[in-house]
Design an enzyme around this catalytic site. Sequence first.
Site, short mmCIF file in Angstrom:
data_model
loop_
_atom_site.label_atom_id
_atom_site.label_comp_id
_atom_site.label_asym_id
_atom_site.label_seq_id
_atom_site.Cartn_x
_atom_site.Cartn_y
_atom_site.Cartn_z
N SER A 125 -2.44 0.30 6.53
CA SER A 125 -3.06 1.33 7.36
C SER A 125 -3.45 0.81 8.74
O SER A 125 -4.06 1.56 9.52
CB SER A 125 -4.31 1.84 6.66
OG SER A 125 -5.24 0.77 6.53
N TYR A 152 2.06 -3.41 -6.59
CA TYR A 152 1.87 -2.19 -5.79
C TYR A 152 3.00 -1.22 -6.16
O TYR A 152 4.17 -1.48 -5.84
CB TYR A 152 1.93 -2.57 -4.31
CG TYR A 152 1.47 -1.50 -3.34
CD1 TYR A 152 2.23 -0.35 -3.14
CD2 TYR A 152 0.30 -1.66 -2.61
CE1 TYR A 152 1.81 0.63 -2.24
CE2 TYR A 152 -0.13 -0.69 -1.71
CZ TYR A 152 0.63 0.45 -1.53
OH TYR A 152 0.22 1.41 -0.63
#
Lengths: 583, 583
Positions: free
Chosen positions: A204, A473
């Site tokens: 992010s 992930y």
Amino acid sequence: MSGVKHQKWWGWGVEGIGFNPEGKPNFAPFVKKAIGLDISKPGTPPKFEDLDVPAPVIDDALRTRLLDVVGERYLLDDDLDRVVHTLGKGVRDLMRIRRGDLRRVVDVVVYPADEAQVQKIVDLCVDADAVLIPFGGGSNIVGALEPMPAERRTVVSVDLGRMSKVLEIDDESGLARIQAGALGPQIEEQLGRRGWTMGHFPDSFNHSSLGGWIATRSTGMQSDKYGDIADIVRGLRAVRHGEVLALRPLPSTSSGPSVREMVIGSEGRLGIITEAWVNVHRVPEVREIVGYFFPDFTSGLDAMQEIHTSDAHTIVTRISDANETEMSFATQRAQKGRKKLVMNTLFGYLKRRGWDLEKMCLSYIGFEGGRRYVKQNQAIVKEIVTKHGGIVVGTGVGSVYDSKKFDTPYIRDFLLDRGATADVSETTTPWSNLKHLYDTTIEAANHAFDTAGTKGFIMCHFAHSYHSGACLYFTFALPDNDKATSYQNYDTVKRAIQQNFMDNGATVSHHHGVGSEHAPWMAEDISPAGTKLQRALLEGADPGNNFNPGKILHDGEPGIAMHSYDAPAPGGVSGRAEQVPSA
Amino acid sequence: MSGVKHQKWWGWGVEGIGFNPEGKPNFAPFVKKAIGLDISKPGTPPKFEDLDVPAPVIDDALRTRLLDVVGERYLLDDDLDRVVHTLGKGVRDLMRIRRGDLRRVVDVVVYPADEAQVQKIVDLCVDADAVLIPFGGGSNIVGALEPMPAERRTVVSVDLGRMSKVLEIDDESGLARIQAGALGPQIEEQLGRRGWTMGHFPDSFNHSSLGGWIATRSTGMQSDKYGDIADIVRGLRAVRHGEVLALRPLPSTSSGPSVREMVIGSEGRLGIITEAWVNVHRVPEVREIVGYFFPDFTSGLDAMQEIHTSDAHTIVTRISDANETEMSFATQRAQKGRKKLVMNTLFGYLKRRGWDLEKMCLSYIGFEGGRRYVKQNQAIVKEIVTKHGGIVVGTGVGSVYDSKKFDTPYIRDFLLDRGATADVSETTTPWSNLKHLYDTTIEAANHAFDTAGTKGFIMCHFAHSYHSGACLYFTFALPDNDKATSYQNYDTVKRAIQQNFMDNGATVSHHHGVGSEHAPWMAEDISPAGTKLQRALLEGADPGNNFNPGKILHDGEPGIAMHSYDAPAPGGVSGRAEQVPSA
């Protein structure tokens, strides 16, 4: 108006930037094969006019007092600003936006100029029994920014976007004092001008802030070298009712349960973080990301672990499974000329060597330091990679990864506008459990796709090595053609994956935090006694429940969780949290 | 009787082991010069018969129920066991023992066999409103083991000495599950048999336990490589009233404020730790401790920092100031033959090179890993040492340090029995502040010696490098000839040093914890708002105040602090905790 730029109200990043499939001929066939979706139709982003935004709940007295603090330019209560500050960028947020499903929208947004203004805002709001929710880059994906649906009090979003400066650098100690509202690029630009880097690069990065990283226990891609945010933050200041929590920058201390660690991961519930002292490092002489191929995921994971226990030092060790490797190739520009020739030659060579290219896995490993040090480390890594059947592809592939590393959320939005849902679940577990966790998670997701009666796709990468284990992930996608069932289908899959983490020795989240999304699993993650300790801290520190209430731990009212949007809550706390995996 | 061995009731280590000045001809003159003390007179350790031990406070019902849990052999309430479990090994403890100054002595000691027995003991005691104090190796030096003087309830010391096993090793993950009562040597012996080490070697190693290390946020000598205990502990179990806090071993997690970090440093106030999952490492191929000399402390500190920011990896980086270097030589056996010749030749060479041998500083740096890796790191270090004017002395001096590293407390006891008080104060601060902190602390101590009108000696070493700073460890001594003033004199010096830490950007303690000794400085160390967060946690988690009450934070009653033994409490909280040092 405030001068602070925000992301799209309906998706990731700023207006005008998005995923473009042109020149990527493999992408459409890949999506078709993976989830049966035809992406040739143009996408339909939502229109703001279609939203029915409820009127703000705020009395004139509080509004006037807040105005007196920040001035007219920095108090906003138009619909767009209120919506932007209500939702994060999780797929649930974006699905709801697209259905016009707003619930409790924040009532007013204030942009303090400095810590003194934050103090005044906090004191005014708590004295008026209003709710305070801090806002950084708005990139949260676990429902940490939205007021609880049943909230009747005034909700004030405190946007720290004006507090974005690197205030000082202690060159001798490698420490920088940075305001909490600074976004990733603002931090690295200011540090870089003086030859420093913080080295914290979460996915992010472009749209998340220092305060947000601290509040959610963030981890950056290069954590192998730079550590988690919990390692990086050495001191901080946070505004509470009538006082500032002031922790000086200390390399280490034994003064009781760590208050620094209480604030890290507190998601706004212990006060509003205004600045922090963080470790910064000299920009290294050499930085190289090298690409590798492995014949399969298992051999790659073995190599990653051996690299981590060797004398080699890396900044990132990452490997994609076969599905994610395929997705990587599918999102690449068509290769031409010499590059195409080289890759075709390479693939031919691997086939002749007996590789099944459908199982091949792409890995990236990063190195930093003096030139000699980087070479030494690369030599150790090469030896280990070779031992496990892998090959070095080189820095060309590595630099492609490096330049695209922040772009994945754009693909998610592209798909969402064309009728598919994509989301992520990530966790950590000890090395001994990694393959088991991978297998059971893939199985749980596929089983959930079947239960939902939908086609679905799941892929995974390994990253973030620690002494005792690492992060897996997962990214999954499913078609979203039928509005009546698609949310529930998504929810079934998401729950199945998270529950599998709980049932198999993994944590609810490695670096996305808890918010309202993961809160239902906390008692399983840290045991019921663990949630009692968190509750003692959060409730004792905020008796009026004014600071971002309902996040991390719910109040126990069924249905209050954003998580249980339109599906039943998970089956309560199992006894399994008491178990520890055996060797 | 219980089969669990304890340290001397009056000093460090087990009976029969102590400091012996014979064959160390430089020691007596050194002590004479430093603090004017003649050590030729024989020491007089205290006699247990001279102690007036108050009768235990426990009703028959609770005693019977505890007996039912642990059995007769494992419930002890004779005077010796009660005294051994009441005091730690801080110099205040040992001074009081020598004056027969007991205050609130624990009433009964129980030795549970396992976690199930701990649960029964905890539940019985909380239900009966008794106080629980966990006991490991009894080496605490900050007053964390002693009941508060005004405690009227029954105080139960829970000795974990029977719970000393390495329960399992996860070979693939480098994790071991170890019972909290295991002492350092028990841990390393069990791990070593299977080729593993925990790498945690605090000064107290021989007489401290895993549970104690966790409860006090301990750090070992080799923390440059292995980290603080907060890094090493990945999961744990702790018994609370009616429940077990169960944290699974996780490499990293973002599930809210870290409960693991709440228990680390909790000093018994959140429950009784029964076991932990810790990082363990393969015993390295090569381990070398190399000695170095620097012309002075400043050049040595500069070298330590440059080593830490270089590409070199070390396990320990340590340098003594000139006074501690002199003390090191004074406690060494007289050198003979070739060794003596070599040292004399070396000193002659250094003098000719212009060194003032009175200012010379001794440094130790440790290396571990593969042979090639160790050589590479030693080469980088040598270059940096040379650049700063230092010289390599070699592994001979290094191995002397390595073999004597746990012995310093014996010298303290030797002096105490001959009329001198010696104690330690240690802290961390950022690199940029290290020299200033060193100078001001030496000055504060010398000023305090003058104020007290006594001769005194203070020395220091640097150790425990972190990215942003390091630890300074001060040891001081003063004569203790006049019983009427000696305690107050000691207290004046100790306070001056600790207050100087607070006033100059350092923490109250790097690795000794808080206890009741450091509690008065907590509001300055972590700001008043920080103590409120700790208080919210500790009081919310233990509403009956049954778990080791009064430690870390006092109840605010003046005089309750062990710290204010017979001197006024420090002048309250200053505003200085709000400041952060600037670059």
